[in-house]
Design a protein around this motif. Structure first.
Motif, PDB file in Angstrom:
ATOM      1  N   ALA A 244      64.600  13.336  -5.903  1.00 48.04           N
ATOM      2  CA  ALA A 244      65.155  14.053  -7.055  1.00 48.04           C
ATOM      3  C   ALA A 244      65.080  13.217  -8.331  1.00 48.04           C
ATOM      4  N   GLN A 245      64.472  12.015  -8.240  1.00 48.00           N
ATOM      5  CA  GLN A 245      64.391  11.147  -9.419  1.00 48.00           C
ATOM      6  C   GLN A 245      63.162  11.532 -10.247  1.00 48.00           C
ATOM      7  N   HIS A 246      63.271  12.697 -10.914  1.00 47.06           N
ATOM      8  CA  HIS A 246      62.120  13.209 -11.663  1.00 47.06           C
ATOM      9  C   HIS A 246      61.855  12.342 -12.883  1.00 47.06           C
ATOM     10  N   MET A 247      60.679  11.787 -13.008  1.00 52.33           N
ATOM     11  CA  MET A 247      60.395  11.004 -14.215  1.00 52.33           C
ATOM     12  C   MET A 247      58.918  10.781 -14.517  1.00 52.33           C
TER      13      MET A 247
ATOM     14  N   THR B  96      70.340  16.792 -15.495  1.00 48.59           N
ATOM     15  CA  THR B  96      70.593  16.079 -14.248  1.00 48.59           C
ATOM     16  C   THR B  96      71.493  16.872 -13.303  1.00 48.59           C
ATOM     17  N   ASN B  97      71.487  16.448 -12.052  1.00 46.30           N
ATOM     18  CA  ASN B  97      72.369  17.067 -11.055  1.00 46.30           C
ATOM     19  C   ASN B  97      73.788  16.576 -11.288  1.00 46.30           C
ATOM     20  N   LEU B  98      74.707  17.515 -11.420  1.00 49.00           N
ATOM     21  CA  LEU B  98      76.105  17.174 -11.649  1.00 49.00           C
ATOM     22  C   LEU B  98      76.915  17.687 -10.466  1.00 49.00           C
ATOM     23  N   ARG B  99      78.028  17.077 -10.291  1.00 43.11           N
ATOM     24  CA  ARG B  99      78.922  17.576  -9.253  1.00 43.11           C
ATOM     25  C   ARG B  99      80.323  17.676  -9.839  1.00 43.11           C
TER      26      ARG B  99
ATOM     27  N   LYS C 189      78.187  22.054  -7.404  1.00 40.88           N
ATOM     28  CA  LYS C 189      76.883  21.395  -7.631  1.00 40.88           C
ATOM     29  C   LYS C 189      76.118  22.187  -8.678  1.00 40.88           C
ATOM     30  N   VAL C 190      75.975  21.621  -9.841  1.00 46.43           N
ATOM     31  CA  VAL C 190      75.261  22.303 -10.915  1.00 46.43           C
ATOM     32  C   VAL C 190      74.230  21.355 -11.489  1.00 46.43           C
TER      33      VAL C 190
ATOM     34  N   GLY D  66      74.592  13.128  -9.700  1.00 50.39           N
ATOM     35  CA  GLY D  66      73.820  13.111  -8.472  1.00 50.39           C
ATOM     36  C   GLY D  66      74.633  13.750  -7.360  1.00 50.39           C
ATOM     37  N   PRO D  67      73.963  14.312  -6.384  1.00 53.82           N
ATOM     38  CA  PRO D  67      74.650  15.071  -5.344  1.00 53.82           C
ATOM     39  C   PRO D  67      75.543  14.198  -4.436  1.00 53.82           C
ATOM     40  N   ARG D  68      75.297  12.913  -4.435  1.00 59.36           N
ATOM     41  CA  ARG D  68      76.054  12.078  -3.500  1.00 59.36           C
ATOM     42  C   ARG D  68      77.297  11.460  -4.136  1.00 59.36           C
TER      43      ARG D  68
END
Lengths: 874, 113
Positions: free
Chosen positions: A287-290, A582-585, A596-597, A655-657
């Protein structure tokens, strides 16, 4: 020799042709006989010869006419026609000027837009076999992200598991500081996988490029320069290969220079280094899009096949790695991608220019019809003398062709200036620098001229030579029935051009209002007197603590200095399409998605809201004294994530974690941070302390009181006081950032508006012409009406009604056409519907009003006519 | 082809055909003959004479050949063909009817006045 001449003569006789010599001889005989007769009457010999010649009217001319009769040679005719047409244009100077101007403007508009198309859409990329080059993106349909950067982990799996590509390479933007003798210089870099240039298809200008398959460690100390940088900064040093450059991250050896063509597609890039995967944070995370990824299709593999192949691979990856669930991939051809933002507006503008040309042609048809009415007698006489109809049509076409060529030449001049306007108004980087009127553009203009000749010239020519000769000769050039027939056709033409003009007017009206809506958008911050500039803190010299300390130090030094009000930093400029998404929680959220958004996030330093003059609605700003990083959310984010509740004290994980997250301490007003026309984003502002690893490069925002230059000078000085090796770059006032982001829509709007205005003017000229003609045709009728008691006002109304009716009919037809045409500019519209009733009614009213105005002059002339003169019909 | 399309053309053709119906003549001769016959009223525009002659040759109403003129010059002579003779007859007829009709109209107008 004599024998040969005789043989030719005999042969010609056999073919039923009369030779030029024979014609000459016959006419000479005639002249001799005539002269002899006159001489016998008592004239001197010389005088008799001269008089005979005068009576005959010139031998040359008649020889030409005799050739006509026997259907002479094509080239000869053509030359003669050209000469005749030139004489004719001098005879009707006003006519010629109007036609040339009309064609010049409309052909010029087309040529200018086509030059841009030619320099962008039609030009191949500067790479070998660029038609097989593809660009790959991660995409997430649920989140409307069609073009998202790719993670290194995805890239490796894609490359290993697909079969459609002969090569796949990746790269990303990077920054590099060059330390020389003077001020440190910041380089715009790219870091790429070592096979990148092989996949791209680039050959070096000097030296070599990275060796494919090179272990990254081997190339790690190498650097490749762009042609532009080599010339500009290193003065084209001939011994550049092997030279060692000191950079912020150690010494590097120059191994090659890229060709000049590379700069065209990668403007602003100074140097390229090899991508070191170890430098990518979270490199193993899918998920580390870059990265940006390019690939070369194997021969015979279509884009669709490659897409299917890669989609299957991406689908398997998304199943295996939960962090990229919902993600897939897009394969686009590099050529299409390079012109993505330009294609649709350019095609719309080309279509608009085409409409202008069509309207121009209609006007020229009208003018030619008017002139052919005046010349009916001449044409009839020539037909009576035996000139073939095809010959006359040919001649009339040569006449209009000559006008079209003249128009095209003028059009090139017009195009030159329109092009200048376009280039000067286009935002930097939108268009390539070398747009010119090259051979292909000239060919295009030539084709336009020929097409114009046929479109505008053929009908009038056919109409003019339609046999109604006896009548024309008898009426002495005032053939009224033919005139009425022509009038009906010309009214239809005017209706057509009014409707086309309305289409352009409606589109321009909508686009203008969209631009006005865009300019009226409440940005949510105050852009005036704020300057933004980038500063990059290189590792490993700067670590998490010193990075934050730098900005704190800078703020305390600068604020309070003369002319400076507030200083802060964010990882993106105040308005930019980029930035982190980015992935937020949302920790502890009861939402169905478990909180999870995916959303936009920006790293800021304390005081950012103050510097931007944003309003803190609840809670407080992030602070230097915060023990842990804190978060401020925008109003829209607060409403979306915690509807009806206070966000203060909530926690958001990255991030999801991340199950701990950072605390929300405040709410600020909404802004248009991701672009003026982009809906208010759900912004999450994270204090910089929590994002130092992803954002080494920050945008300073400095609010001051003086001009931009002095603000920049003060800031630069303060930065150098802290760190002598830090360059400052991309310095721009925020108002200019906003202007640039609007540059393309402003340019599109300007051009479309100009085209619409030209169309309106041409339509007005057309209406004026037809109404004038109609008034002349109806002179007798008007005279009778006035004799029977009609007042001047009655006549005025009669004529105005005719003009109004034509325009209204044109408007109604045009509204139908506009319904479809507005679909083409829909994507340009902002804050206005494509069927906006006010715009449609307004533009229709403008068109009718202009038509009435154009009819008024002939109407007044008609109303002033003396009934007796009119009835006599002279 | 529009045989009666044009008064001027038709009339000139008729006059030429008539002029060469008696003997073959060169262009200049034809123009002189027409002028003589009409007692100087009809002066043939020399500019339209030669195009007309060539046109009539093309239509095979006249035949052209080179010969020697009365003053021993080389000249192009025109002679009526059989087709031309028939055309002359029919055009003469048409003309007579036409001029009679015009005459009648003019007579009526005179009566009204």
């Amino acid at each position: 020799m004599a024998r040969l001449t005789r043989a030719i003569r005999w042969l010609r006789g056999l073919l039923g042709r009369v030779s030029d010599d024979e014609i000459d001889e016959e006419l000479r005989f005639h002249l001799a006989m005539e002269a002899e007769l006159l001489e016998r009457g008592g004239m001197t010999r010389d005088l008799a010869v001269a008089e005979a010649r005068r009576r005959f009217g010139g031998v040359v001319q008649h020889t030409e006419e005799l050739r006509d009769v026997r259907g002479g040679r094509i080239m000869e005719n053509l030359l003669q026609d050209v000469r005749y047409a030139l004489r004719l244009s001098r005879r009707f100077p006003a006519f010629t000027a109007i036609v040339l101007l009309t064609l010049g403007i409309s052909i010029g508009a087309n040529t200018a837009i086509f030059s841009v198309v030619n320099a962008t859409l039609l030009r191949p990329l500067p790479y070998l076999d660029d038609s097989r080059l593809a660009v790959l993106f991660s995409q997430n349909p649920d989140k409307s992200l069609p073009r998202f950067s790719v993670s290194y982990a995805d890239f490796l799996d894609w490359r290993a598991q697909t079969r459609s590509f002969s090569g796949m390479a990746a790269g990303t933007g990077s920054s590099l500081t060059l330390i020389g003798d003077g001020e440190p210089l910041r380089l715009n870099g790219q870091s790429v996988t070592s096979d990148y240039f092989d996949v791209l298809g680039v050959r070096p200008e000097r030296g070599r490029l990275f060796a494919a398959g090179d272990p990254a460690t081997e190339s790690a100390s190498e650097i490749i320069l762009t042609y532009d940088f080599w010339q500009r900064q290193l003065a084209g040093d001939p011994k550049i290969i092997g030279r060692r450059l000191r950079t912020g991250t150690g010494e590097r050896t120059v191994v090659g220079v890229l060709p000049r063509s590379y700069d065209r597609d990668n403007p602003g890039v100074d140097a390229v280094t090899v991508l070191d995967p170890a430098s990518i944070p979270g490199v193993e995370n899918h998920a580390q899009h870059m990265l940006g990824v390019i690939a070369r299709l194997k021969p015979g593999v279509t884009q669709a096949a490659a897409q299917a192949d890669l989609s299957a691979v991406a689908g398997r990856l998304a199943e295996r790695f939960p962090e990229i669930a919902g993600w897939t991939v897009n394969v686009f051809m590099a050529r299409d991608e390079a012109t993505r933002t330009l294609r649709s507006p350019l095609l719309v503008l080309l279509a608009a220019a085409g409409l202008v040309l069509l309207i121009g042609c209609i006007n020229v048809v009208n003018l030619l019809l008017t002139r052919s009415t005046l010349r009916e007698r001449e044409v009839a006489l020539r037909q009576a003398l035996g000139a073939a109809r095809s010959r006359l049509i040919g001649q009339l076409l040569v006449e209009s062709g000559e006008l079209a060529v003249g128009g095209a030449l003028l059009g090139l001049v017009v195009a030159h200036f329109v092009l200048k306007l376009i280039v000067s108004r286009a935002p930097a980087g939108l268009l390539p620098s070398e747009i010119a009127l090259d051979a292909r553009v000239l060919l295009f203009t030539l084709v336009l001229a020929v097409a114009t000749t046929l479109v505008a010239g053929l009908w009038p020519a056919v109409a003019a030579t339609t046999p109604r000769l006896a009548k024309a000769l008898r009426d002495g050039g005032r053939s009224s029935s033919g005139g009425i027939r022509a009038l009906r056709a010309r009214r239809m033409l005017v209706v057509a051009e009014s409707s086309l003009a309305l289409v352009l007017l409606v589109c321009a009206g909508l686009v203008i209002q969209s631009l006005r809506n865009i300019l009226a958008v409440d940005l949510g911050f105050d852009p005036t007197r704020v300057v933004t500039m980038r500063v990059s803190l290189p590792g490993p010299r700067y670590n998490d603590t010193t990075q934050v300390q730098f900005f704190r130090d800078l703020q305390s030094r600068l604020e309070g200095r003369a002319g400076i009000d507030a200083v802060a930093a964010a990882n993106t400029p105040p308005i930019s399409a980029g930035g982190i998404t980015t992935n937020l929680r949302l920790i502890g959220s009861a939402r169905a998605d478990g909180g999870k958004v995916m959303g936009p996030a920006t790293a800021i330093t304390p005081g950012y809201f103050r510097a931007m003059r944003m309003r803190l609605l609840r809670g407080r700003d992030v602070a230097w004294s915060d023990v842990k990083p804190t978060i401020v959310v925008s109003q829209a984010a607060a409403n979306a994530y915690w509807p009806g509740e206070s966000p203060i004290g909530r926690r958001i994980g990255f991030g999801p974690r991340d199950t701990v997250g950072f605390e929300v301490v405040g709410v600020v007003n909404d802004t248009r941070a991701r672009g003026i026309t982009v809906d208010t984003p759900l912004m999450i502002y994270l204090s910089y302390a929590g994002a130092t690893n992803v954002a080494r490069t920050m945008s300073l925002v400095v609010r001051g009181r003086g001009d931009a230059a002095s603000i920049v000078a003060t800031t630069r000085a303060a930065i150098l006081e802290i760190d002598r090796t830090l360059p400052v770059y991309n310095v721009r006032p925020v108002t200019q950032v906003i202007d640039d982001s609007l540059g393309q829509s402003r340019l599109n709007t300007t051009l479309l508006t100009i085209f619409a205005m030209v169309a309106l003017a041409l339509a007005a000229v057309g209406i004026y012409g037809v109404i004038s003609y109609s008034v002349t045709m109806r002179q007798q009728e008007i005279g009778v009406r006035m004799a029977l008691g009609a007042s001047s006002n009655n006549v005025l109304a009669l004529v105005l009604r005719e003009g109004g009716l034509l325009a209204t009919t044109g408007t109604l037809v045009g509204l139908g056409a506009a319904y479809f045409a507005t679909g083409l500019v829909q994507s340009w519209l902002f804050g206005i519907g494509r069927a906006d009733p006010t715009t449609i009614a307004g533009t229709a009213a403008v068109l009718v009003a202009i038509a009435l105005l154009a009819s008024y002059l002939p109407a007044r002339r008609a109303a002033r006519v003396d009934p007796l003169v009119a009835m006599r019909g002279d | 082809m529009h045989p009666n399309a044009d008064v001027l053309q038709g009339t000139l053709d008729l006059l030429i055909l008539k002029a060469v119906s008696l003997e073959s003549m060169h262009g200049w001769g034809i123009s002189q003959r027409i002028q003589q016959f009409s007692s100087g009223v009809l002066e043939v525009n020399q500019g339209s004479l030669y195009p007309a002659l060539h046109r009539l040759v093309k239509r095979k109403w006249l035949e052209a050949s080179w010969g020697t003129s009365e003053n021993n010059r080389r000249a192009r002579f025109y002679k009526l063909t059989a087709l031309g003779r028939r055309q002359l007859a029919s055009e003469t007829d048409t003309w007579r009817r036409f001029s009679a009709a015009v005459e009648a109209v003019l007579a009526v107008t005179a009566a009204v006045n």
